[in-house]
Enzyme design. Structure first.
Site, mmCIF file in Angstrom:
data_model
loop_
_atom_site.group_PDB
_atom_site.id
_atom_site.type_symbol
_atom_site.label_atom_id
_atom_site.label_comp_id
_atom_site.label_asym_id
_atom_site.label_seq_id
_atom_site.Cartn_x
_atom_site.Cartn_y
_atom_site.Cartn_z
ATOM 1 N N HIS A 1 33.971 43.935 35.358
ATOM 2 C CA HIS A 1 34.992 43.031 35.926
ATOM 3 C C HIS A 1 35.854 43.810 36.912
ATOM 4 C CE1 HIS A 1 37.236 44.748 32.545
ATOM 5 N NE2 HIS A 1 38.365 44.238 33.002
ATOM 6 N N HIS B 1 39.077 44.547 37.327
ATOM 7 C CA HIS B 1 40.342 45.254 37.076
ATOM 8 C C HIS B 1 40.266 46.711 37.537
ATOM 9 C CE1 HIS B 1 41.878 42.248 33.808
ATOM 10 N NE2 HIS B 1 42.143 41.836 35.041
ATOM 11 N N ASP C 1 41.297 49.451 36.416
ATOM 12 C CA ASP C 1 40.941 50.486 35.437
ATOM 13 C C ASP C 1 39.444 50.417 35.057
ATOM 14 O OD1 ASP C 1 41.644 48.061 33.987
ATOM 15 O OD2 ASP C 1 41.517 49.253 32.149
ATOM 16 N N HIS D 1 37.967 50.411 25.945
ATOM 17 C CA HIS D 1 39.282 50.966 25.582
ATOM 18 C C HIS D 1 39.302 51.415 24.126
ATOM 19 C CE1 HIS D 1 41.591 49.750 29.200
ATOM 20 N NE2 HIS D 1 40.767 48.714 29.219
HETATM 21 FE FE FE Z 1 40.507 47.456 30.976
HETATM 22 ZN ZN ZN Z 2 40.369 44.448 32.088
#
Ligand code: FE
Ligand code: ZN
Length: 242
Positions: A57, A59, A61, A172
């Site tokens: 995706h 984002h 990060d 994460h």
């Molecule tokens: Fe993330």
């Molecule tokens: Zn994300």
């Protein structure tokens, strides 16, 4: 076919970048490089040249290292067609139902919208491994930034239908926070209570807690275990407020 080598690279405060190597072909892929330098360093240490980046995706990060890794290696960047406008470095646009390859290892692309509208996952069925980005975490799920509880519920149902042994590579280290929340909504779940204790010990010792597996998540993840989209939405809102 030799197994994929999958290396976990911790970056930023709590991100995991996954470096995936096929020894037969030499192909080396990075899932969601938040940053470039630590990823290039680990690849160099192993003697691997990065050939591909796969994004789940848009984002930052998950994509922040795209440009610099491509600059350094000339790799090909694959990611969600629905987020092309937000990932200008993409070379190859994919969507649910497509297949992507790393050497002779084949991954199917899943559409898993909710955290972002175009979020995808990469499932290596023959390797019993799935890269889920920010869709599922150990005892958690991604926040519903661009989608609905109904969509995330559908994602959880589909993930929950995989074999117990399937390894889940999430992006994460949120496990301890998730476990502490999970016991508040599922306090009588003995497997969950035991997992919280194990995770507390692992984190106190500085150990990573992912990948996880579908079997462990099916026993302990309140979002995967939620009986309805409404219940998933209710506990997601509680976690957001926690
Ligand atoms: Fe993330
Ligand atoms: Zn994300």
């Amino acid at each position: 076919m030799p197994a994929l080598d999958i290396v976990r690279i911790p970056v930023l405060s709590d991100n995991y970048v996954w470096l995936v190597h096929d020894s037969a072909s030499g192909a080396t892929m990075v899932v969601d490089p938040a940053v470039a330098d630590p990823v290039l360093a680990v690849a160099a240490t192993r003697g691997w040249t990065i050939t591909d980046i796969w994004n789940t995706h848009w984002h930052p990060d998950h994509t922040g290292g795209n440009a610099a890794i491509k600059e350094a290696t000339g790799c090909t960047i694959t990611g969600p067609a629905a987020e092309f406008a937000r990932i200008p470095t993409l070379d190859v646009q994919v969507q649910g139902g497509d297949t992507v390859r790393l050497g002779n290892h084949v991954a199917s692309v899943w559409d898993v919208p909710a955290h972002t509208a175009g979020h995808i996952a990469y499932h290596f069925a023959d390797d019993a491994a799935i890269f889920v980005g920010d869709t599922m975490f150990a005892m958690g799920c991604g926040r519903l930034f661009e989608g609905t509880a109904e969509q995330m519920f559908a994602n959880m149902q589909k993930l929950g239908a995989l074999d117990d042994a399937t390894r889940v590579y999430c992006a994460h280290e949120y496990t301890l926070s998730n476990a502490r929340f999970a016991v508040t909504v599922d306090p009588d779940n003995d497997a969950l209570v035991a997992r919280l204790a194990a995770v507390e010990a692992a984190r106190a010792a500085g150990e990573a807690t992912v990948p996880t597996t579908i079997g462990v998540e099916r026993a302990t993840n309140p979002f995967l275990r939620a009986p309805s989209a409404a219940e998933l939405g209710r506990i997601r809102a509680l976690k957001d407020a926690a």
